[in-house]
Write a protein that holds these residues in place. Structure first.
Motif, PDB file in Angstrom:
ATOM      1  N   GLY A 384      33.109 -34.594  34.724  1.00  0.00           N
ATOM      2  CA  GLY A 384      34.289 -33.788  34.988  1.00  0.00           C
ATOM      3  C   GLY A 384      34.003 -32.312  34.863  1.00  0.00           C
ATOM      4  N   THR A 385      34.957 -31.537  35.302  1.00  0.00           N
ATOM      5  CA  THR A 385      34.801 -30.089  35.223  1.00  0.00           C
ATOM      6  C   THR A 385      35.226 -29.544  33.880  1.00  0.00           C
ATOM      7  OG1 THR A 385      37.017 -29.849  36.152  1.00  0.00           O
ATOM      8  CG2 THR A 385      35.179 -29.816  37.694  1.00  0.00           C
ATOM      9  N   ASP A 386      35.946 -30.302  33.078  1.00  0.00           N
ATOM     10  CA  ASP A 386      36.322 -29.800  31.764  1.00  0.00           C
ATOM     11  C   ASP A 386      35.154 -29.961  30.815  1.00  0.00           C
ATOM     12  OD1 ASP A 386      36.390 -32.532  31.699  1.00  0.00           O
ATOM     13  OD2 ASP A 386      38.083 -32.655  30.330  1.00  0.00           O
ATOM     14  N   GLY A 387      35.152 -29.185  29.761  1.00  0.00           N
ATOM     15  CA  GLY A 387      34.018 -29.165  28.863  1.00  0.00           C
ATOM     16  C   GLY A 387      33.871 -30.402  28.026  1.00  0.00           C
ATOM     17  N   GLY A 388      34.817 -31.342  28.061  1.00  0.00           N
ATOM     18  CA  GLY A 388      34.766 -32.471  27.161  1.00  0.00           C
ATOM     19  C   GLY A 388      34.200 -33.732  27.758  1.00  0.00           C
ATOM     20  N   THR A 389      33.812 -33.791  29.024  1.00  0.00           N
ATOM     21  CA  THR A 389      33.307 -35.004  29.625  1.00  0.00           C
ATOM     22  C   THR A 389      31.840 -34.859  29.930  1.00  0.00           C
ATOM     23  OG1 THR A 389      33.901 -34.239  31.819  1.00  0.00           O
ATOM     24  CG2 THR A 389      35.534 -35.574  30.662  1.00  0.00           C
ATOM     25  N   GLY A 390      31.185 -36.029  30.042  1.00  0.00           N
ATOM     26  CA  GLY A 390      29.788 -36.001  30.437  1.00  0.00           C
ATOM     27  C   GLY A 390      28.823 -35.718  29.310  1.00  0.00           C
ATOM     28  N   LEU A 391      29.286 -35.649  28.035  1.00  0.00           N
ATOM     29  CA  LEU A 391      28.395 -35.335  26.935  1.00  0.00           C
ATOM     30  C   LEU A 391      27.759 -36.572  26.329  1.00  0.00           C
ATOM     31  CD1 LEU A 391      30.456 -32.582  25.100  1.00  0.00           C
ATOM     32  CD2 LEU A 391      28.558 -32.284  26.685  1.00  0.00           C
ATOM     33  N   GLY A 392      28.201 -37.764  26.720  1.00  0.00           N
ATOM     34  CA  GLY A 392      27.609 -38.968  26.169  1.00  0.00           C
ATOM     35  C   GLY A 392      28.135 -39.327  24.793  1.00  0.00           C
ATOM     36  N   LEU A 393      29.238 -38.710  24.348  1.00  0.00           N
ATOM     37  CA  LEU A 393      29.770 -38.991  23.015  1.00  0.00           C
ATOM     38  C   LEU A 393      30.823 -40.096  23.020  1.00  0.00           C
ATOM     39  CD1 LEU A 393      30.175 -35.441  21.432  1.00  0.00           C
ATOM     40  CD2 LEU A 393      28.567 -37.220  20.794  1.00  0.00           C
ATOM     41  N   GLY A 394      31.521 -40.289  24.151  1.00  0.00           N
ATOM     42  CA  GLY A 394      32.612 -41.252  24.185  1.00  0.00           C
ATOM     43  C   GLY A 394      32.168 -42.656  23.819  1.00  0.00           C
ATOM     44  N   LEU A 395      31.092 -43.134  24.447  1.00  0.00           N
ATOM     45  CA  LEU A 395      30.619 -44.484  24.180  1.00  0.00           C
ATOM     46  C   LEU A 395      30.015 -44.588  22.787  1.00  0.00           C
ATOM     47  CD1 LEU A 395      30.431 -47.255  25.383  1.00  0.00           C
ATOM     48  CD2 LEU A 395      28.256 -46.644  26.432  1.00  0.00           C
ATOM     49  N   PHE A 396      29.371 -43.513  22.331  1.00  0.00           N
ATOM     50  CA  PHE A 396      28.828 -43.523  20.973  1.00  0.00           C
ATOM     51  C   PHE A 396      29.946 -43.659  19.948  1.00  0.00           C
ATOM     52  CE2 PHE A 396      28.154 -40.847  17.207  1.00  0.00           C
ATOM     53  CZ  PHE A 396      27.145 -41.567  16.585  1.00  0.00           C
ATOM     54  N   ILE A 397      31.034 -42.894  20.127  1.00  0.00           N
ATOM     55  CA  ILE A 397      32.157 -42.965  19.190  1.00  0.00           C
ATOM     56  C   ILE A 397      32.799 -44.353  19.248  1.00  0.00           C
ATOM     57  CG2 ILE A 397      34.455 -42.047  18.697  1.00  0.00           C
ATOM     58  CD1 ILE A 397      33.458 -39.339  19.708  1.00  0.00           C
ATOM     59  N   ALA A 398      32.994 -44.867  20.468  1.00  0.00           N
ATOM     60  CA  ALA A 398      33.592 -46.202  20.611  1.00  0.00           C
ATOM     61  C   ALA A 398      32.732 -47.259  19.933  1.00  0.00           C
ATOM     62  CB  ALA A 398      33.772 -46.522  22.097  1.00  0.00           C
ATOM     63  N   LYS A 399      31.432 -47.203  20.156  1.00  0.00           N
ATOM     64  CA  LYS A 399      30.517 -48.180  19.558  1.00  0.00           C
ATOM     65  C   LYS A 399      30.551 -48.091  18.034  1.00  0.00           C
ATOM     66  CE  LYS A 399      25.681 -49.706  20.006  1.00  0.00           C
ATOM     67  NZ  LYS A 399      25.205 -49.542  18.630  1.00  0.00           N
ATOM     68  N   THR A 400      30.586 -46.869  17.514  1.00  0.00           N
ATOM     69  CA  THR A 400      30.615 -46.688  16.064  1.00  0.00           C
ATOM     70  C   THR A 400      31.901 -47.240  15.459  1.00  0.00           C
ATOM     71  OG1 THR A 400      29.261 -44.690  16.277  1.00  0.00           O
ATOM     72  CG2 THR A 400      30.463 -44.988  14.212  1.00  0.00           C
ATOM     73  N   LEU A 401      33.036 -46.940  16.074  1.00  0.00           N
ATOM     74  CA  LEU A 401      34.316 -47.396  15.542  1.00  0.00           C
ATOM     75  C   LEU A 401      34.437 -48.912  15.593  1.00  0.00           C
ATOM     76  CD1 LEU A 401      36.685 -44.706  17.099  1.00  0.00           C
ATOM     77  CD2 LEU A 401      35.956 -44.876  14.730  1.00  0.00           C
ATOM     78  N   ILE A 402      33.969 -49.508  16.682  1.00  0.00           N
ATOM     79  CA  ILE A 402      34.074 -50.974  16.811  1.00  0.00           C
ATOM     80  C   ILE A 402      33.152 -51.665  15.825  1.00  0.00           C
ATOM     81  CG2 ILE A 402      33.658 -52.904  18.370  1.00  0.00           C
ATOM     82  CD1 ILE A 402      34.565 -51.092  20.663  1.00  0.00           C
ATOM     83  N   GLU A 403      31.918 -51.175  15.690  1.00  0.00           N
ATOM     84  CA  GLU A 403      30.975 -51.820  14.792  1.00  0.00           C
ATOM     85  C   GLU A 403      31.373 -51.664  13.334  1.00  0.00           C
ATOM     86  OE1 GLU A 403      27.189 -50.227  15.863  1.00  0.00           O
ATOM     87  OE2 GLU A 403      26.879 -51.692  17.476  1.00  0.00           O
ATOM     88  N   ARG A 404      32.161 -50.626  13.019  1.00  0.00           N
ATOM     89  CA  ARG A 404      32.633 -50.479  11.646  1.00  0.00           C
ATOM     90  C   ARG A 404      33.625 -51.564  11.270  1.00  0.00           C
ATOM     91  NH1 ARG A 404      34.298 -44.394  10.223  1.00  0.00           N
ATOM     92  NH2 ARG A 404      34.934 -45.507   8.344  1.00  0.00           N
ATOM     93  N   SER A 405      34.223 -52.232  12.253  1.00  0.00           N
ATOM     94  CA  SER A 405      35.148 -53.325  11.963  1.00  0.00           C
ATOM     95  C   SER A 405      34.424 -54.648  11.730  1.00  0.00           C
ATOM     96  CB  SER A 405      36.142 -53.486  13.125  1.00  0.00           C
ATOM     97  OG  SER A 405      35.490 -53.999  14.283  1.00  0.00           O
ATOM     98  N   GLY A 406      33.080 -54.626  11.767  1.00  0.00           N
ATOM     99  CA  GLY A 406      32.302 -55.847  11.578  1.00  0.00           C
ATOM    100  C   GLY A 406      31.884 -56.522  12.856  1.00  0.00           C
ATOM    101  N   ALA A 407      32.088 -55.879  14.000  1.00  0.00           N
ATOM    102  CA  ALA A 407      31.749 -56.481  15.293  1.00  0.00           C
ATOM    103  C   ALA A 407      30.304 -56.190  15.666  1.00  0.00           C
ATOM    104  CB  ALA A 407      32.679 -55.953  16.381  1.00  0.00           C
ATOM    105  N   GLN A 408      29.781 -57.000  16.558  1.00  0.00           N
ATOM    106  CA  GLN A 408      28.482 -56.768  17.187  1.00  0.00           C
ATOM    107  C   GLN A 408      28.730 -56.459  18.660  1.00  0.00           C
ATOM    108  OE1 GLN A 408      26.385 -60.411  16.399  1.00  0.00           O
ATOM    109  NE2 GLN A 408      25.632 -59.700  14.415  1.00  0.00           N
TER     110      GLN A 408
END
Length: 458
Positions: A384-408
């Motif tokens: 996207g043209t806004d400064g918040g997309t394309g940084l590769g953090l969205g999936l990292f944050i999602a993966k971290t939050l889900i795995e903290r619940s005990g998921a694989q």
């Protein structure tokens, strides 16, 4: 020479502190002085002590000047740090020139400034310092004063050995520079990504606090609102038909607004009462429906399948997990050509959720590191043209939050003949249901709501 601006705290935090270089240089001065004094005074080796002393003193004078001119907390700009490290390389080269060139075993200290640069400066600056170190070592392999040795004896090492030392400096500079830069860069990226994750969690916590404040406000406002209702009714009874039309109109408006406030408070208190069960506890099928409901109007077919063995599992609504799953569903819809499939399954000991799209899937070079911070799954065309997309953090944050619940969580590409990305999330059933069981059990110690909907005093 020095950057005194403090307008960019993120970038400024990466810059070297002046105090760090000053302390390291004092350590180098102490080592160099001890080596020169020990060789000349202790061993009696005929080296040019005066010239060597002046070279070592030059570093001391620079340190004293920097310490007087700038505070210890001052951070250097990249260019200033490069100049100081270049001075260290040149000073070391001058000292080696006086004491045998590359035949001096301390020639490997050329690696130290390059290593420091690799951990804190951009690669271009580290490359420049590496070329300076290799260039000076090449000169020292050819031009130098003889290696000081005992009186009446001469030590002249073969040129082949000197060439080996030069090769070691060259390879050591390249290897340690690349290695140190890579390790430091990964640490910086991980720190930034964790900071972003903490920010998301802080926002979720803030929202939870607002929920509690809303319930408390509903409870506390009930009593004064009931008083207003009683006063309005008493005024209407006392004035009766003889009331001035404008006063009667005001009393009618007051009663209407009181009823409106009662309705708002009733909604707030009913939500708070339900949080002990229905609102905070959600079945797997309802969880999936909550994820896909906002996406049904986007033109992508959402194929939802829920099936399993035995009773359907239920979990506590976790804001972090909902955010992570929502992020994955958003990504799947963004990359899908026409369809996204979400399949929820459960058994006696396992709960799984599979999200599959019919898009291009993960690129081969991204698939091995997807889910790591600053690894983006989006091509340049999709950023996207806004400064918040394309940084590769969205999936990292999602993966971290889900795995903290005990998921694989696993991320793969679909095999032929299908195409697209496949995200599989799995919980052990007792982990998936652990918090929901506590909420359904009144004796589990869960917090009781502040007030019940039927108990509002109005």
């Amino acid at each position: 020479m020095f950057d005194t601006s403090q307008t960019d705290p993120v970038r400024d935090a990466r810059h070297l502190r002046l105090d760090t270089l000053v302390r390291l240089r004092w350590l180098a001065v102490a080592g160099q002085g001890a080596a020169v004094a020990g060789a000349h005074l202790g061993l009696g080796l005929p080296l040019p002590f005066g010239w060597c002393f002046l070279v070592v003193a030059a570093s001391s004078w620079l340190n004293l000047t920097l310490r007087i001119r700038y505070p210890a907390s001052h951070r250097l700009s990249d260019d200033a740090a490069v100049l100081l490290l270049a001075f260290d390389i040149i000073q070391l080269a001058a000292l080696l020139f006086l004491t045998g060139g590359l035949q001096n075993p301390f020639a490997l200290l050329f690696l130290a400034p390059v290593l420091i640069s690799a951990t804190a400066l951009p690669p271009a600056h580290t490359l420049a310092l590496g070329l300076l170190a290799v260039g000076l070592s090449t000169m020292l392999a050819l031009v130098y004063r003889p290696l000081p040795w005992f009186a009446g004896e001469t030590l002249e090492l073969p040129f082949l050995y000197v060439s080996g030392v030069w090769t070691a400096i060259l390879l050591g500079t390249a290897f340690t520079g690349v290695y140190a830069w890579r390790v430091a860069e990964e640490a910086r990226q991980l720190a930034r990504a964790l900071a972003a994750t903490e920010l998301v969690l802080a926002r979720e916590q803030h929202l939870s606090q607002l929920d509690g404040l809303a319930a408390a406000a509903a409870h506390e406002l009930g009593t004064p609102l009931a008083t207003i209702t009683v006063v309005a009714k008493e005024l209407d009874r006392q004035l009766g038909p003889s009331a001035n039309p404008s006063v009667a109109e005001d009393l009618a408006l007051l009663r209407d607004q009181v009823e409106r406030c009662r309705g708002i408070l009733a909604k707030l208190t009913s939500l708070d009462a339900d949080q002990g069960g229905f609102i905070e506890t959600i079945t797997l099928s309802h969880l999936v429906e909550e994820l896909v409901a906002p996406q049904r109007a986007l033109g992508i077919v959402l194929d939802v399948i829920t099936k399993g063995e035995g009773p359907e599992p239920a979990c506590r609504r976790n804001p972090g997990v909902m955010f992570g799953l929502g992020n994955i569903v958003d990504n799947a819809i963004d990359f899908a050509e026409s369809c996204v499939s979400i399949e929820a399954r459960w058994s006696a000991d396992r709960v799984t959720l599979e999200i599959r799209d019919d898009g291009p899937g993960f690129a081969p070079d991204v698939l091995l590191r997807v889910g790591e911070p600053y690894v983006s799954t989006r091509s340049a065309a999709k950023i996207g043209t806004d400064g918040g997309t394309g940084l590769g953090l969205g999936l990292f944050i999602a993966k971290t939050l889900i795995e903290r619940s005990g998921a694989q969580l696993s991320l793969t590409n679909a095999v032929d003949p299908s195409t697209g990305a496949v995200v599989r999330i799995g919980w052990a059933r007792h982990i998936f249901e652990r918090e929901a069981k506590g909420l359904r059990n009144p004796g589990a110690g869960g917090a009781a709501p502040l007030t019940q909907a039927s108990g509002v005093p109005i």
